[in-house]
Design an enzyme around this catalytic site. Sequence first.
Site, PDB file in Angstrom:
ATOM      1  N   ARG A 158      55.663  11.422  20.740  1.00  0.00           N
ATOM      2  CA  ARG A 158      55.625   9.932  20.593  1.00  0.00           C
ATOM      3  C   ARG A 158      55.900   9.223  21.591  1.00  0.00           C
ATOM      4  NH1 ARG A 158      58.389  12.798  16.787  1.00  0.00           N
ATOM      5  NH2 ARG A 158      56.766  13.378  14.365  1.00  0.00           N
TER       6      ARG A 158
ATOM      7  N   HIS B 100      48.454   7.614  22.307  1.00  0.00           N
ATOM      8  CA  HIS B 100      48.030   8.988  21.651  1.00  0.00           C
ATOM      9  C   HIS B 100      47.907   9.735  20.948  1.00  0.00           C
ATOM     10  CE1 HIS B 100      50.093   9.695  17.591  1.00  0.00           C
ATOM     11  NE2 HIS B 100      49.784  10.945  17.539  1.00  0.00           N
TER      12      HIS B 100
ATOM     13  N   ARG C 258      49.076  13.334  22.834  1.00  0.00           N
ATOM     14  CA  ARG C 258      49.843  14.385  21.198  1.00  0.00           C
ATOM     15  C   ARG C 258      49.476  14.976  20.875  1.00  0.00           C
ATOM     16  NH1 ARG C 258      54.827  14.465  18.748  1.00  0.00           N
ATOM     17  NH2 ARG C 258      54.450  14.395  16.744  1.00  0.00           N
TER      18      ARG C 258
ATOM     19  N   HIS D 224      57.318  17.686  13.735  1.00  0.00           N
ATOM     20  CA  HIS D 224      57.203  17.551  12.206  1.00  0.00           C
ATOM     21  C   HIS D 224      57.641  18.236  10.981  1.00  0.00           C
ATOM     22  CE1 HIS D 224      52.830  17.166  13.826  1.00  0.00           C
ATOM     23  NE2 HIS D 224      53.282  16.292  14.021  1.00  0.00           N
TER      24      HIS D 224
ATOM     25  N   TYR E 235      62.275  26.011  11.171  1.00  0.00           N
ATOM     26  CA  TYR E 235      62.520  25.916  11.904  1.00  0.00           C
ATOM     27  C   TYR E 235      63.122  28.174  12.881  1.00  0.00           C
ATOM     28  CZ  TYR E 235      62.380  21.640  11.495  1.00  0.00           C
ATOM     29  OH  TYR E 235      62.071  20.138  11.620  1.00  0.00           O
TER      30      TYR E 235
END
Length: 374
Positions: free
Chosen positions: A214, A321, A324, A347, A356
């Site tokens: 970001r 943006h 991204r 996210h 994960y």
Amino acid sequence: MRIAQTMPAKKGMRGWGRVRLLPSKRYQAAYVGPDGLVHKAHATFTAKLDAEGWLAAERRRIEQGTWSPPGQRAVAALTFGHYAERWFTETTGRHKPRTRDLNRGYLDRVILPTFANLELEGLNVQMVRTWFASLDARPTRNANAYSLLRTILNQALDDELIQVNPCRIKRAAVKVRVVEPIALSAGEVRALSAAMSIERWRALVLVAGFSGLRWGELAALRRSDVVLTDSECSVTVARAVVRRTGEFVIGRPKSHAALRTVPLPSALREALEDHLELYALPGRNGLVFPSVGGTVAHENVVRPHLKKAAAKIGHQSFRFHDLRHTAATMFAQAGATLADHMTLMGHTSAAMSARYTHSTASRNRELVENMWSD
């Protein structure tokens, strides 16, 4: 007048009356009155001590012979505005400053003008529908305001101040895209970088397009966050920049998931090394992408140069943006699983809290190396 009864003793009970911790983390007080019925305080309490104080006051009324059922006493109706302000105050330690600024704006400009003076218990579905239908055509703002209203009323429901949450408009909190994002190819990202008229922003475009960071994460990068060795080329997101009341504030990223290390294609190593030598501030804590004046860079400074460069490669409506979105699309096209994708992009989702465990550093390295080729 009969002596007040003692409610059955169990967990959370006092010698007289009851203090109960609600799911909202507020306390509810209740007792059995001289009439043999259970009576609750008309509002819940932030502190247990306050709930106990209310019970003590009720007992004094009974002992002095001045008691009457609490529900029959003249009590000012609790308005939504009063409750919303109390909710906002109580979230001081739970929400980041930027989130509180946004919530304050939604309350003051979108929600309170309609609901501030209405009784909390009197709110119904039709009132919420009428309000939502009257809002200007600003989909993202409206969805966020509706979500905030629903959150506040959910706490009121937990506090047992309302019987049901009147926010029941289907998909009202779903954000609808006004502008479709643009996803570039790897070759287009490189072409966009080369087309930047200001050389100091070329490496920024490359990192953004191949990492998916970001803007606030990119602007907060320090030299110590960049690893450029024969075996590794990566950036670590440890902080982010937000703008509050006209000033830049560097703090933790927006979520725990945003704290991550993102590998970059090794072909970026040379460009990053040149950038660090020419434009980054000195020292381990020196900003990687500072402004010309040596301060935190503002996206507005880069935006006009990016738009001109994007127009040169055939994308007139390209936004920063979209870099991204470009990285997210390339991750997926390179074969990223959902777990890989969520990890790389930073996210967060409670429904996928175990994601994960399915993503490894070696897997991420393989993905980003494949991104470099068209």
